[in-house]
Design an enzyme around this catalytic site. Structure first.
Site, PDB file in Angstrom:
ATOM      1  N   SER A 247      19.346 -45.894  -2.536  1.00  0.00           N
ATOM      2  CA  SER A 247      20.243 -46.417  -3.555  1.00  0.00           C
ATOM      3  C   SER A 247      20.873 -45.253  -4.312  1.00  0.00           C
ATOM      4  CB  SER A 247      19.485 -47.316  -4.533  1.00  0.00           C
ATOM      5  OG  SER A 247      20.321 -47.750  -5.582  1.00  0.00           O
ATOM      6  N   ARG A 248      22.128 -45.425  -4.704  1.00  0.00           N
ATOM      7  CA  ARG A 248      22.778 -44.381  -5.490  1.00  0.00           C
ATOM      8  C   ARG A 248      22.335 -44.412  -6.946  1.00  0.00           C
ATOM      9  NH1 ARG A 248      28.968 -45.528  -4.028  1.00  0.00           N
ATOM     10  NH2 ARG A 248      28.132 -47.635  -4.200  1.00  0.00           N
TER      11      ARG A 248
ATOM     12  N   ASP B 197      29.198 -67.520  -2.734  1.00  0.00           N
ATOM     13  CA  ASP B 197      27.976 -66.720  -2.777  1.00  0.00           C
ATOM     14  C   ASP B 197      26.783 -67.624  -3.119  1.00  0.00           C
ATOM     15  OD1 ASP B 197      26.679 -63.882  -2.934  1.00  0.00           O
ATOM     16  OD2 ASP B 197      26.057 -64.879  -4.775  1.00  0.00           O
TER      17      ASP B 197
ATOM     18  N   LYS C 154      21.085 -62.556   2.250  1.00  0.00           N
ATOM     19  CA  LYS C 154      22.208 -63.465   2.509  1.00  0.00           C
ATOM     20  C   LYS C 154      23.415 -63.082   1.638  1.00  0.00           C
ATOM     21  CE  LYS C 154      22.592 -65.869  -1.380  1.00  0.00           C
ATOM     22  NZ  LYS C 154      23.806 -66.054  -2.156  1.00  0.00           N
TER      23      LYS C 154
END
Length: 311
Positions: free
Chosen positions: A39-40, A171, A93
């Site tokens: 992760s950044r 979403d 998902k």
């Protein structure tokens, strides 16, 4: 690998869903040990943390499974590289931004001999499997989906959901579609749709779908991201032998108004149990019908502009 050995896992994308669901499920479960994170911005205590995905692949060849918790628009390249490196892959998902990407990944995984698990967390809600079993002996007359929630509560400051590939109201809506396609046999067909786009956004804030089952039963769905107060995640199925209702996103199951199934949230715990089963059995589980229904809604949908969305 024996069933008693924990599977070394990497987790890519240390954001809200990872912290709320994936990390606790792995820490509390018996199947996975998070050995690396990519992760950044976020880090996982006790794991080796990488900002570069390529650096992780180069330096942690001992890890053979990865969970991709990033937004869908970047997931294809990450999954492709993981498959090429021989990793078993779990995808949050929706599994990909397009059906083409999803199908390509399934083919790559099969050729590489790795496990691909396209997760739909709502299918693992308490009432979903009992609902499928109850409906399996009934004639379905109609299905009504009402899926309304407040985007400000569930996606605060997440600009990507409004951008191309971000899905907008689909979403959360795809969760309802994932349950629908789990409990209703055969393919579901989208006949028409109405999509409401805020004037300042690229993705819809609301949608109405008219569908039918393979057997011809009408299915209607209402998705809305502007719901205030109590949130609504309901699926009602009318049959020749009674009425079934899944409430609270599948957490509760009612038959003819009587509560028959409830319990604590175990969706992501069950996802990781299922992933462990797949890894040990060397089998994939990649069903893309919910994603196809979203694509069909965009193909058949009439677009309507509504007032600008302001957080």
């Amino acid at each position: 690998m024996t069933s008693s050995q924990k599977i070394a896992l990497a987790l890519a994308g240390v954001g809200k869903i990872a912290r709320d669901q994936h990390i606790p499920s792995c820490e509390e479960g018996r199947d996975f040990d998070i050995k690396a994170a990519i992760s950044r911005n976020g880090k996982i205590e006790g794991a080796e943390n990488f900002e570069s995905y390529d650096a992780f692949l180069e330096n942690r060849k001992d890890i053979r499974a990865i969970s991709l918790c990033t937004p869908p628009e970047v997931r294809f390249e990450m999954a492709k590289k993981a498959i090429a490196a021989g990793l078993d892959v779990l995808m949050e998902k929706p599994p990909a931004a397009t059906i083409g990407e999803a199908q390509a990944l399934a083919e790559m995984a099969e050729l590489a001999g790795v496990v691909l698990f396209a997760t739909w967390h709502s299918r693992f809600a308490n009432g979903v499997e009992p609902a499928r079993e109850w409906l399996s002996t009934k004639k379905i007359n109609s299905v009504t989906i009402t899926w309304k929630e407040d985007v400000r509560r569930w996606h605060p400051g997440q600009a990507w959901i409004w951008e191309a590939g971000g899905f907008g109201v689909f979403d959360p809506g795809i969760n309802a579609l994932s349950i629908l396609t789990a409990i209703i046999p055969g393919q579901t067909i989208v006949e028409k749709a109405s999509l409401s786009f805020p004037s300042n956004r690229q993705q819809p804030i609301a949608a109405s779908l008219q569908m039918r089952s393979a057997a011809g039963a009408p299915i209607s769905a209402e998705f809305d991201w502007r719901q205030e107060g109590p949130q609504t995640w309901d699926i009602v199925v009318e049959t020749d032998k009674g009425t079934l209702r899944l409430a609270k996103g599948g957490a509760e199951l009612y038959i003819d108004g009587k509560l028959t199934v409830e319990g604590p949230d175990r969706e992501y715990a069950r996802i990781y149990t299922r992933f462990a089963e797949l890894v040990r059995a060397r089998k994939s589980d990649a069903d893309y019908q919910p994603l196809r229904l979203v694509a069909d809604a965009f193909l058949t949908g009439e677009r309507h502009e509504v007032e600008a969305f302001i957080e």
